[in-house]
Motif scaffolding. Structure first.
Motif, PDB file in Angstrom:
ATOM      1  N   LYS A 178      48.627  44.177  27.500  1.00  0.00           N
ATOM      2  CA  LYS A 178      48.243  45.434  28.158  1.00  0.00           C
ATOM      3  C   LYS A 178      47.762  45.191  29.578  1.00  0.00           C
ATOM      4  O   LYS A 178      48.068  45.952  30.489  1.00  0.00           O
ATOM      5  CB  LYS A 178      47.134  46.140  27.372  1.00  0.00           C
ATOM      6  N   TYR A 179      46.982  44.126  29.764  1.00  0.00           N
ATOM      7  CA  TYR A 179      46.499  43.821  31.121  1.00  0.00           C
ATOM      8  C   TYR A 179      47.686  43.527  32.026  1.00  0.00           C
ATOM      9  O   TYR A 179      47.750  44.022  33.149  1.00  0.00           O
ATOM     10  CB  TYR A 179      45.577  42.599  31.099  1.00  0.00           C
ATOM     11  N   LEU A 180      48.620  42.713  31.523  1.00  0.00           N
ATOM     12  CA  LEU A 180      49.766  42.328  32.356  1.00  0.00           C
ATOM     13  C   LEU A 180      50.653  43.538  32.666  1.00  0.00           C
ATOM     14  O   LEU A 180      51.275  43.593  33.715  1.00  0.00           O
ATOM     15  CB  LEU A 180      50.570  41.204  31.690  1.00  0.00           C
ATOM     16  N   ASN A 181      50.685  44.526  31.747  1.00  0.00           N
ATOM     17  CA  ASN A 181      51.458  45.756  31.994  1.00  0.00           C
ATOM     18  C   ASN A 181      50.646  46.796  32.759  1.00  0.00           C
ATOM     19  O   ASN A 181      51.055  47.943  32.861  1.00  0.00           O
ATOM     20  CB  ASN A 181      51.887  46.400  30.671  1.00  0.00           C
ATOM     21  N   ASN A 182      49.466  46.378  33.211  1.00  0.00           N
ATOM     22  CA  ASN A 182      48.609  47.291  33.989  1.00  0.00           C
ATOM     23  C   ASN A 182      48.136  48.509  33.195  1.00  0.00           C
ATOM     24  O   ASN A 182      47.876  49.560  33.768  1.00  0.00           O
ATOM     25  CB  ASN A 182      49.348  47.746  35.252  1.00  0.00           C
ATOM     26  N   GLU A 183      48.003  48.362  31.859  1.00  0.00           N
ATOM     27  CA  GLU A 183      47.499  49.479  31.046  1.00  0.00           C
ATOM     28  C   GLU A 183      45.983  49.416  30.919  1.00  0.00           C
ATOM     29  O   GLU A 183      45.352  50.341  30.432  1.00  0.00           O
ATOM     30  CB  GLU A 183      48.115  49.440  29.646  1.00  0.00           C
ATOM     31  N   ARG A 184      45.410  48.278  31.311  1.00  0.00           N
ATOM     32  CA  ARG A 184      43.966  48.081  31.259  1.00  0.00           C
ATOM     33  C   ARG A 184      43.633  47.171  32.419  1.00  0.00           C
ATOM     34  O   ARG A 184      44.337  46.177  32.607  1.00  0.00           O
ATOM     35  CB  ARG A 184      43.667  47.296  29.969  1.00  0.00           C
ATOM     36  N   PRO A 185      42.606  47.472  33.220  1.00  0.00           N
ATOM     37  CA  PRO A 185      42.276  46.537  34.311  1.00  0.00           C
ATOM     38  C   PRO A 185      41.511  45.335  33.775  1.00  0.00           C
ATOM     39  O   PRO A 185      40.604  45.487  32.966  1.00  0.00           O
ATOM     40  CB  PRO A 185      41.399  47.381  35.242  1.00  0.00           C
ATOM     41  N   HIS A 186      41.855  44.130  34.187  1.00  0.00           N
ATOM     42  CA  HIS A 186      41.136  42.935  33.737  1.00  0.00           C
ATOM     43  C   HIS A 186      40.026  42.601  34.725  1.00  0.00           C
ATOM     44  O   HIS A 186      39.101  43.384  34.894  1.00  0.00           O
ATOM     45  CB  HIS A 186      42.106  41.767  33.487  1.00  0.00           C
ATOM     46  N   ASP A 187      40.118  41.465  35.411  1.00  0.00           N
ATOM     47  CA  ASP A 187      39.030  41.017  36.269  1.00  0.00           C
ATOM     48  C   ASP A 187      39.157  41.528  37.687  1.00  0.00           C
ATOM     49  O   ASP A 187      38.346  41.224  38.537  1.00  0.00           O
ATOM     50  CB  ASP A 187      38.999  39.485  36.293  1.00  0.00           C
ATOM     51  N   ASP A 188      40.205  42.294  37.951  1.00  0.00           N
ATOM     52  CA  ASP A 188      40.556  42.588  39.319  1.00  0.00           C
ATOM     53  C   ASP A 188      41.247  43.938  39.329  1.00  0.00           C
ATOM     54  O   ASP A 188      41.817  44.348  38.322  1.00  0.00           O
ATOM     55  CB  ASP A 188      41.553  41.504  39.760  1.00  0.00           C
ATOM     56  N   ALA A 189      41.222  44.626  40.460  1.00  0.00           N
ATOM     57  CA  ALA A 189      41.946  45.890  40.544  1.00  0.00           C
ATOM     58  C   ALA A 189      43.450  45.636  40.435  1.00  0.00           C
ATOM     59  O   ALA A 189      44.207  46.476  39.975  1.00  0.00           O
ATOM     60  CB  ALA A 189      41.619  46.593  41.842  1.00  0.00           C
ATOM     61  N   VAL A 190      43.877  44.448  40.842  1.00  0.00           N
ATOM     62  CA  VAL A 190      45.290  44.090  40.785  1.00  0.00           C
ATOM     63  C   VAL A 190      45.682  43.848  39.325  1.00  0.00           C
ATOM     64  O   VAL A 190      44.924  43.241  38.578  1.00  0.00           O
ATOM     65  CB  VAL A 190      45.555  42.814  41.614  1.00  0.00           C
ATOM     66  N   ALA A 191      46.854  44.345  38.934  1.00  0.00           N
ATOM     67  CA  ALA A 191      47.298  44.230  37.540  1.00  0.00           C
ATOM     68  C   ALA A 191      47.129  42.819  36.997  1.00  0.00           C
ATOM     69  O   ALA A 191      47.638  41.863  37.567  1.00  0.00           O
ATOM     70  CB  ALA A 191      48.757  44.655  37.421  1.00  0.00           C
ATOM     71  N   GLY A 192      46.415  42.713  35.872  1.00  0.00           N
ATOM     72  CA  GLY A 192      46.349  41.428  35.180  1.00  0.00           C
ATOM     73  C   GLY A 192      45.412  40.405  35.786  1.00  0.00           C
ATOM     74  O   GLY A 192      44.895  39.546  35.101  1.00  0.00           O
ATOM     75  N   GLY A 193      45.172  40.466  37.102  1.00  0.00           N
ATOM     76  CA  GLY A 193      44.277  39.513  37.762  1.00  0.00           C
ATOM     77  C   GLY A 193      44.669  38.081  37.431  1.00  0.00           C
ATOM     78  O   GLY A 193      45.847  37.702  37.504  1.00  0.00           O
ATOM     79  N   ILE A 194      43.678  37.310  37.007  1.00  0.00           N
ATOM     80  CA  ILE A 194      43.883  35.881  36.753  1.00  0.00           C
ATOM     81  C   ILE A 194      44.914  35.631  35.649  1.00  0.00           C
ATOM     82  O   ILE A 194      45.552  34.577  35.612  1.00  0.00           O
ATOM     83  CB  ILE A 194      42.546  35.194  36.430  1.00  0.00           C
ATOM     84  N   LEU A 195      45.088  36.610  34.765  1.00  0.00           N
ATOM     85  CA  LEU A 195      46.019  36.413  33.642  1.00  0.00           C
ATOM     86  C   LEU A 195      47.458  36.222  34.126  1.00  0.00           C
ATOM     87  O   LEU A 195      48.266  35.592  33.439  1.00  0.00           O
ATOM     88  CB  LEU A 195      45.942  37.608  32.686  1.00  0.00           C
ATOM     89  N   THR A 196      47.774  36.736  35.323  1.00  0.00           N
ATOM     90  CA  THR A 196      49.144  36.602  35.840  1.00  0.00           C
ATOM     91  C   THR A 196      49.455  35.151  36.201  1.00  0.00           C
ATOM     92  O   THR A 196      50.612  34.804  36.402  1.00  0.00           O
ATOM     93  CB  THR A 196      49.364  37.460  37.103  1.00  0.00           C
ATOM     94  N   THR A 197      48.420  34.293  36.295  1.00  0.00           N
ATOM     95  CA  THR A 197      48.679  32.898  36.667  1.00  0.00           C
ATOM     96  C   THR A 197      48.997  32.036  35.441  1.00  0.00           C
ATOM     97  O   THR A 197      49.233  30.845  35.567  1.00  0.00           O
ATOM     98  CB  THR A 197      47.464  32.277  37.406  1.00  0.00           C
ATOM     99  N   LEU A 198      48.982  32.643  34.235  1.00  0.00           N
ATOM    100  CA  LEU A 198      49.249  31.876  33.018  1.00  0.00           C
ATOM    101  C   LEU A 198      50.718  31.981  32.615  1.00  0.00           C
ATOM    102  O   LEU A 198      51.291  33.070  32.703  1.00  0.00           O
ATOM    103  CB  LEU A 198      48.386  32.407  31.855  1.00  0.00           C
TER     104      LEU A 198
END
Ligand code: HEC
Ligand code: HEC
Length: 215
Positions: A178-198
């Protein structure tokens, strides 16, 4: 320390700004939540309903507010979080109650005198997330480098950052999607934040690592 003082201090430790939370009231409210999240907040249906017992109080409050404001979309829960159903004070009480529940992570040792119902009740509370496969060394490295600063080195969360250890793997995985699909904000206003680096492997390895560090 006198008993009375100890009591007051216990209440204070659950207090929000200004006043103590009412844990009995929180327990009463939880009867509504129990239909989906289980009597002890242990969640159910293998993570369709997340565990909410023992979660950080501040995080529970944030999420209930987000559901109510529809910032975090949760259709099953929406009616239960509307203002009339769940005013601010109830949110604080139920969050304090849930945060105070400690679910054991080891099987109980029964006494001969325990009847079937007692045994069932004791085992229902036990919260052991099944191990999942993955590269534990990589999971640990990624977790400690990229997640621990907020979710704590032991995965139990801190402040308003949620605990991840002891939560259903399928639920955590769904939230990462959900974070990666921008359905929930994670640590950052940008979709997924740090999760996009995994990478996908990193996600699997972190999830495996989290199941390996339960108490
Ligand atoms: C009809 C079923 C249902 C009821 C009743 C319900 N919930 Fe939920 N709840 C859910 C589902 C489903 C999710 C997971 C949504 C998702 O996957 O994002 C959830 C998620 C949550 C979360 C987020 C957990 C996390 O780790 O982020 C919290 C907190 C929560 N519920 C608290 C409550 C409380 C408190 C009540 C009672 C006032 C309640 N719920 C009643 C179905 C329910
Ligand atoms: C800068 C702080 C920060 C870092 C670093 C961070 N997180 Fe989070 N995480 C958060 C916050 C804040 C939330 C709650 C966001 C919200 O309100 O939905 C959260 C929520 C989550 C959730 C949902 C938990 C639940 O119960 O619904 C998962 C899963 C998660 N993070 C995984 C990770 C992983 C994996 C990493 C490392 C790759 C990581 N996080 C790193 C701040 C962080």
């Amino acid at each position: 320390m006198t008993l009375r003082l100890a009591f007051v201090l216990t209440l204070l430790s659950f207090a929000g700004p200004g006043h103590a939370q009412n844990l009995d009231k929180g327990k009463e409210i939880n009867a509504v939540c129990a239909g989906c999240h289980g009597e002890f907040g242990q969640g159910g249906s293998r993570g369709e309903y997340p565990r909410i017992a023992g979660q950080r109080g501040g995080y529970l409050i944030d999420q209930l507010n987000s559901f109510r404001a529809r910032k975090r979309v949760n259709i099953p829960m929406y009616p239960y979080t509307q203002e009339r159903e769940l005013p601010d004070e109830d949110i604080r009480d139920v969050a304090a109650y849930l945060a105070s529940i400690k679910l054991p992570t080891t099987w109980p040792v029964f006494k001969d005198s325990d009847d079937a119902l007692t045994r069932l009740t004791l085992t229902e509370r036990v919260m052991i997330i099944p191990r999942v496969a993955g590269n534990l060394a990589n999971g640990e490295a990624v977790y400690q480098k990229k997640c621990a600063a907020c979710h704590a080195r032991n995965g139990k969360g801190q402040g308003t950052y949620p605990m991840l250890v002891g939560q259903y793997t399928s639920y955590l995985k769904r939230q990462i999607e959900k974070y990666l699909n921008n359905e929930r904000p994670h640590d950052d206003a940008v979709a997924g934040g740090i999760l996009t680096t995994l990478t996908e492997h990193d996600v699997q390895d972190v999830l495996a690592y989290l199941t390996s560090i339960q108490d």
